[in-house]
Design a protein around this motif. Structure first.
Motif, PDB file in Angstrom:
ATOM      1  N   LEU A 284       0.825  -1.202   0.000  1.00 20.02           N
ATOM      2  CA  LEU A 284       0.000   0.000   0.000  1.00 20.02           C
ATOM      3  C   LEU A 284       0.865   1.260   0.000  1.00 20.02           C
ATOM      4  CD1 LEU A 284      -2.740   1.454   0.374  1.00 20.02           C
ATOM      5  CD2 LEU A 284      -2.425   1.178   2.844  1.00 20.02           C
ATOM      6  N   ALA A 285       1.876   1.284   0.861  1.00 23.14           N
ATOM      7  CA  ALA A 285       2.765   2.448   0.914  1.00 23.14           C
ATOM      8  C   ALA A 285       3.488   2.648  -0.415  1.00 23.14           C
ATOM      9  CB  ALA A 285       3.776   2.285   2.046  1.00 23.14           C
ATOM     10  N   GLY A 286       3.896   1.545  -1.050  1.00 22.95           N
ATOM     11  CA  GLY A 286       4.561   1.658  -2.341  1.00 22.95           C
ATOM     12  C   GLY A 286       3.656   2.235  -3.415  1.00 22.95           C
ATOM     13  N   VAL A 287       2.392   1.805  -3.449  1.00 22.69           N
ATOM     14  CA  VAL A 287       1.457   2.333  -4.442  1.00 22.69           C
ATOM     15  C   VAL A 287       1.258   3.830  -4.238  1.00 22.69           C
ATOM     16  CG1 VAL A 287      -0.919   2.258  -5.277  1.00 22.69           C
ATOM     17  CG2 VAL A 287       0.285   0.134  -4.753  1.00 22.69           C
ATOM     18  N   VAL A 288       1.040   4.236  -2.984  1.00 22.44           N
ATOM     19  CA  VAL A 288       0.839   5.663  -2.697  1.00 22.44           C
ATOM     20  C   VAL A 288       2.070   6.470  -3.087  1.00 22.44           C
ATOM     21  CG1 VAL A 288       0.447   7.331  -0.853  1.00 22.44           C
ATOM     22  CG2 VAL A 288      -0.832   5.190  -0.883  1.00 22.44           C
ATOM     23  N   ARG A 315      14.575   5.604  -8.422  1.00 17.93           N
ATOM     24  CA  ARG A 315      14.649   6.481  -7.251  1.00 17.93           C
ATOM     25  C   ARG A 315      13.401   6.347  -6.396  1.00 17.93           C
ATOM     26  NH1 ARG A 315      16.086  12.444  -9.042  1.00 17.93           N
ATOM     27  NH2 ARG A 315      15.650  12.701  -6.816  1.00 17.93           N
ATOM     28  N   ALA A 316      12.237   6.271  -7.048  1.00 19.79           N
ATOM     29  CA  ALA A 316      10.996   6.113  -6.290  1.00 19.79           C
ATOM     30  C   ALA A 316      10.957   4.771  -5.563  1.00 19.79           C
ATOM     31  CB  ALA A 316       9.794   6.255  -7.226  1.00 19.79           C
ATOM     32  N   CYS A 317      11.436   3.718  -6.224  1.00 19.98           N
ATOM     33  CA  CYS A 317      11.464   2.392  -5.588  1.00 19.98           C
ATOM     34  C   CYS A 317      12.402   2.389  -4.384  1.00 19.98           C
ATOM     35  CB  CYS A 317      11.898   1.334  -6.592  1.00 19.98           C
ATOM     36  SG  CYS A 317      10.685   0.975  -7.879  1.00 19.98           S
ATOM     37  N   GLY A 318      13.577   2.994  -4.552  1.00 17.99           N
ATOM     38  CA  GLY A 318      14.521   3.034  -3.438  1.00 17.99           C
ATOM     39  C   GLY A 318      13.989   3.812  -2.252  1.00 17.99           C
ATOM     40  N   LEU A 377       7.246  -3.443  -5.530  1.00 18.91           N
ATOM     41  CA  LEU A 377       6.138  -3.863  -6.387  1.00 18.91           C
ATOM     42  C   LEU A 377       5.008  -2.846  -6.356  1.00 18.91           C
ATOM     43  CD1 LEU A 377       5.964  -7.693  -5.578  1.00 18.91           C
ATOM     44  CD2 LEU A 377       6.890  -6.603  -7.631  1.00 18.91           C
ATOM     45  N   GLY A 378       4.728  -2.303  -5.168  1.00 19.42           N
ATOM     46  CA  GLY A 378       3.686  -1.289  -5.062  1.00 19.42           C
ATOM     47  C   GLY A 378       4.023  -0.028  -5.818  1.00 19.42           C
ATOM     48  N   VAL A 379       5.284   0.401  -5.770  1.00 19.76           N
ATOM     49  CA  VAL A 379       5.701   1.593  -6.517  1.00 19.76           C
ATOM     50  C   VAL A 379       5.505   1.380  -8.014  1.00 19.76           C
ATOM     51  CG1 VAL A 379       7.693   2.997  -7.163  1.00 19.76           C
ATOM     52  CG2 VAL A 379       7.306   2.421  -4.771  1.00 19.76           C
ATOM     53  N   CYS A 380       5.867   0.213  -8.492  1.00 21.70           N
ATOM     54  CA  CYS A 380       5.695  -0.060  -9.924  1.00 21.70           C
ATOM     55  C   CYS A 380       4.230   0.029 -10.338  1.00 21.70           C
ATOM     56  CB  CYS A 380       6.251  -1.446 -10.260  1.00 21.70           C
ATOM     57  SG  CYS A 380       8.045  -1.590 -10.055  1.00 21.70           S
ATOM     58  N   ALA A 381       3.337  -0.475  -9.489  1.00 32.21           N
ATOM     59  CA  ALA A 381       1.911  -0.383  -9.800  1.00 32.21           C
ATOM     60  C   ALA A 381       1.435   1.059  -9.780  1.00 32.21           C
ATOM     61  CB  ALA A 381       1.109  -1.229  -8.800  1.00 32.21           C
ATOM     62  N   GLY A 382       1.855   1.821  -8.756  1.00 33.19           N
ATOM     63  CA  GLY A 382       1.448   3.223  -8.674  1.00 33.19           C
ATOM     64  C   GLY A 382       2.059   4.076  -9.761  1.00 33.19           C
ATOM     65  N   ALA A 391      -4.739   1.776  -4.913  1.00 36.25           N
ATOM     66  CA  ALA A 391      -4.107   1.494  -3.616  1.00 36.25           C
ATOM     67  C   ALA A 391      -4.903   0.481  -2.796  1.00 36.25           C
ATOM     68  CB  ALA A 391      -3.898   2.794  -2.838  1.00 36.25           C
ATOM     69  N   PRO A 392      -6.204   0.699  -2.574  1.00 37.41           N
ATOM     70  CA  PRO A 392      -6.929  -0.337  -1.816  1.00 37.41           C
ATOM     71  C   PRO A 392      -7.019  -1.666  -2.546  1.00 37.41           C
ATOM     72  CG  PRO A 392      -8.443   1.322  -2.677  1.00 37.41           C
ATOM     73  CD  PRO A 392      -7.057   1.853  -2.879  1.00 37.41           C
ATOM     74  N   ALA A 393      -7.083  -1.624  -3.888  1.00 42.79           N
ATOM     75  CA  ALA A 393      -7.135  -2.880  -4.635  1.00 42.79           C
ATOM     76  C   ALA A 393      -5.855  -3.679  -4.433  1.00 42.79           C
ATOM     77  CB  ALA A 393      -7.360  -2.594  -6.117  1.00 42.79           C
ATOM     78  N   CYS A 394      -4.719  -3.010  -4.492  1.00 46.07           N
ATOM     79  CA  CYS A 394      -3.442  -3.707  -4.279  1.00 46.07           C
ATOM     80  C   CYS A 394      -3.326  -4.226  -2.851  1.00 46.07           C
ATOM     81  CB  CYS A 394      -2.275  -2.771  -4.599  1.00 46.07           C
ATOM     82  SG  CYS A 394      -2.068  -2.425  -6.361  1.00 46.07           S
ATOM     83  N   LEU A 395      -3.837  -3.453  -1.885  1.00 49.05           N
ATOM     84  CA  LEU A 395      -3.796  -3.907  -0.498  1.00 49.05           C
ATOM     85  C   LEU A 395      -4.623  -5.178  -0.319  1.00 49.05           C
ATOM     86  CD1 LEU A 395      -3.068  -3.537   2.481  1.00 49.05           C
ATOM     87  CD2 LEU A 395      -5.052  -2.038   2.703  1.00 49.05           C
ATOM     88  N   ILE A 396      -5.814  -5.196  -0.881  1.00 47.19           N
ATOM     89  CA  ILE A 396      -6.679  -6.368  -0.754  1.00 47.19           C
ATOM     90  C   ILE A 396      -6.060  -7.570  -1.468  1.00 47.19           C
ATOM     91  CG2 ILE A 396      -8.919  -7.313  -1.405  1.00 47.19           C
ATOM     92  CD1 ILE A 396     -10.079  -4.518  -0.925  1.00 47.19           C
ATOM     93  N   LEU A 397      -5.491  -7.346  -2.666  1.00 46.87           N
ATOM     94  CA  LEU A 397      -4.840  -8.436  -3.378  1.00 46.87           C
ATOM     95  C   LEU A 397      -3.642  -8.975  -2.598  1.00 46.87           C
ATOM     96  CD1 LEU A 397      -4.950  -7.129  -7.064  1.00 46.87           C
ATOM     97  CD2 LEU A 397      -6.277  -9.013  -6.079  1.00 46.87           C
ATOM     98  N   ALA A 398      -2.896  -8.068  -1.968  1.00 44.06           N
ATOM     99  CA  ALA A 398      -1.747  -8.506  -1.176  1.00 44.06           C
ATOM    100  C   ALA A 398      -2.192  -9.320   0.027  1.00 44.06           C
ATOM    101  CB  ALA A 398      -0.928  -7.298  -0.725  1.00 44.06           C
TER     102      ALA A 398
END
Length: 558
Positions: A284-288, A315-318, A377-382, A391-398
């Motif tokens: 979730l944090a990565g997507v945001v 840079r965003a992933c790191g 992985l969340g950053v890549c999705a976001g 964001a909530p969809a990725c959280l629920i899937l995770a």
């Protein structure tokens, strides 16, 4: 024309996609539940799972309202009521489809109750949060409600703060009314009031800077640190890190009674066991974080930039990986240091303190590595999509993926302590021919164990037949049907769930159960029901097998 208007209204509010996602997600979760419970077991939290994946997609129907909708000639209140009707009716149909035969307890009513409450929380949050964050309050409430197990004898207060986990019966326990349904209905009604009356969050326009109206001012290039600060603010790094830290650390706080006084029990047991909370929060944090480029409006600029796209994404992933690792690792480190401080206060030796602190970190480091990977992985999705539902969809899937994800490695602390230290720290129970021994790291809990054994032996109808040697372990022996361990493995009692920031004066009521089960495994020919009466777990009465049990105890006692 009227039919066309209804179709346009439904398309504008994304009614079809929201309902479809709610139905599909609920069906998938229900299928997983049926798969898990195929052996005849039950999952008490299943209604909350289904209600969560049902309510969150439906909430996005309420985020599409525009200024044109508010000034349209048709009744705005009627349109809002129509959306509410669709959401409540859809959640009811899903609850009925998920539990067509189970009405009460953890069935249809519990699922619909939870869905109404989560819908109400989302609508209530509109009063203080922007519409894009309508999913935050329901998901936080759902996650918090999944972090404890429902007790056998719940009290009145548990039906309030644990309303989303409560059964849908009229009584929680004989004489204890169940207030979960009235509370959830009240939350839903409050959300309806907020929505229908338009009590929604609107940002205040920023006041123009006085210098900006001056005709002759110099253009000033923004400072590089200011630009970085702006990106950091757009990525919402600080609030998401705080959210991840609180949600991840909450299970460790609530399980203090199982690891207090031992950094190894925390780092090598509790933290790996709660990985299914920390990893979805990291996603979730990565997507945001990854969606900052859409919130700040720099997505188009980045496409035109001369820099390679992978460097910006990297840079965003790191940054996201570092932020989430710090958010999860900091409370883990603080709690481990607190446990280490208590361990050191019992004069166990510097080498024991250092060993116990350092030896527990490998499993926790595995969890931190998984957290970093989940954030990436969340950053890549976001980075790929800026939609508010991502964001909530990725959280629920995770969370769903955690059901099938192998648990990180843990350590058998009792066995490790027995191999390294042995049961060398002993104390005699005054007035009884019995000795309690513990490994060196549990030296601080030995007085509480001695007090507990003394109380049990004092109240026993046959203390002369009870074991002469008892080992203090971390959790004690629990559960029937155990294989005989033999006389070389004395009975035990567990320090948990009596642990804390400091040792208690006596251990909990589970000590009698632990002594009963471990004594049966230690001494062949004993009956568990008789042992529970002798150790005071149940009221003592003479049974046909009591004589045989006492004779076996005398033989094993020697």
């Amino acid at each position: 024309m009227r039919h066309t208007g209804v179709m346009l209204w439904a398309r504008h509010h994304r009614v079809g996609p929201s309902v479809a996602v709610a139905v599909i997600a609920s069906a998938v979760v229900r299928g997983l539940v049926l798969l898990i419970t195929s052996d005849g077991s039950g999952i008490e939290v299943a209604p909350l799972w289904i209600a969560t994946v049902c309510a969150v997609p439906l909430l996005f129907m309420f985020t599409t309202e525009t200024d044109a909708d508010r000034t349209a000639p048709r009744s705005l209140a009627a349109r809002r009521w129509a959306l509410l009707g669709i959401a409540v009716l859809t959640s009811g149909v899903i609850a009925l489809a998920a539990f067509p035969t189970a009405i009460g307890e953890w069935g249809l009513i519990a699922t619909w109750r939870d869905a109404v409450a989560l819908l109400g929380l989302g609508l209530l949050s509109l009063a203080v949060l922007p519409p894009a964050a309508i999913w935050v309050a329901p998901l936080v409430a759902a996650l918090a409600s999944m972090m404890f197990s429902w007790p056998l004898h719940p009290g009145l207060s548990l039906g309030l703060w644990g309303a989303l986990r409560a059964p849908a019966d009229l009584l929680l326990d004989p004489g204890v009314p169940n207030l979960s349904i009235p509370l959830c209905l009240l939350i839903g009604a409050a959300g309806v009031v907020v929505l229908v009356n338009g009590l929604t969050w609107t940002p205040r326009p920023a006041a123009p800077h006085r210098r900006s109206v001056m005709p002759h001012h110099r253009s000033v290039m923004p400072h590089r640190s200011s630009a970085r600060g702006g990106i950091r603010r757009a990525s919402l790094a600080v609030p998401t890190a705080c959210l991840v830290a609180i949600v991840s650390a909450w299970p460790w706080v609530t399980s203090l009674s199982w690891w207090g006084g031992s950094p190894r029990l925390l780092l090598a047991g509790e933290i790996p066991a709660s990985f299914f909370i920390a990893i979805p929060c990291a996603v979730l944090a990565g997507v945001v974080t990854g969606q900052y480029r859409w919130r700040s409006g720099v997505a188009v600029w980045q496409k035109l930039s001369g820099r390679p796209a992978w460097t910006l994404l990297g840079r965003a992933c790191g940054a996201a990986a570092l932020t989430t690792v710090i958010a999860v690792g900091t409370p883990a480190l603080v709690m481990a240091l607190m446990a280490t401080w208590d361990l050191a206060s019992h004069d166990v030796g510097a080498s024991v303190v250092a060993t116990e602190f350092l030896a527990g970190w490998p499993p926790t480091l595995v969890v931190l590595a998984e957290v970093a990977a989940a954030a990436v992985l969340g950053v890549c999705a976001g980075w790929w999509n800026g939609r508010i539902w991502l964001a909530p969809a990725c959280l629920i899937l995770a969370l769903a993926a955690m059901i099938a994800t192998p648990r990180p490695p843990t350590q058998d602390v009792d066995q490790l302590w027995a191999d390294r230290y042995g049961y060398t720290t002993c104390a005699t129970v005054t007035g009884h021919d019995v000795t309690v021994c513990a490994p060196v790291p549990d030296k601080g809990y030995l007085p509480a164990a001695v007090t507990t054994v003394s109380q049990i032996y004092d109240q026993s109808a046959h203390p002369e037949a009870l074991p002469r040697l008892i080992h203090l372990t971390t959790t004690g022996t629990m559960g029937g049907g155990m294989h005989p361990m033999g006389l070389e493995h004395p009975p035990d009692l567990g320090a948990a769930p009596g642990r804390g920031l400091t040792p208690p004066t006596a251990l909990g009521s589970a000590a009698g159960d632990s002594l009963s089960y471990s004594t049966q495994a230690w001494c062949a020919g004993t009956d568990l029901a008789d042992l529970q009466k002798i150790f005071g777990v149940e009221q003592y009465v003479q049974t046909p097998t009591m004589g045989k049990t006492l004779a076996a105890l005398q033989k094993c006692r020697g």
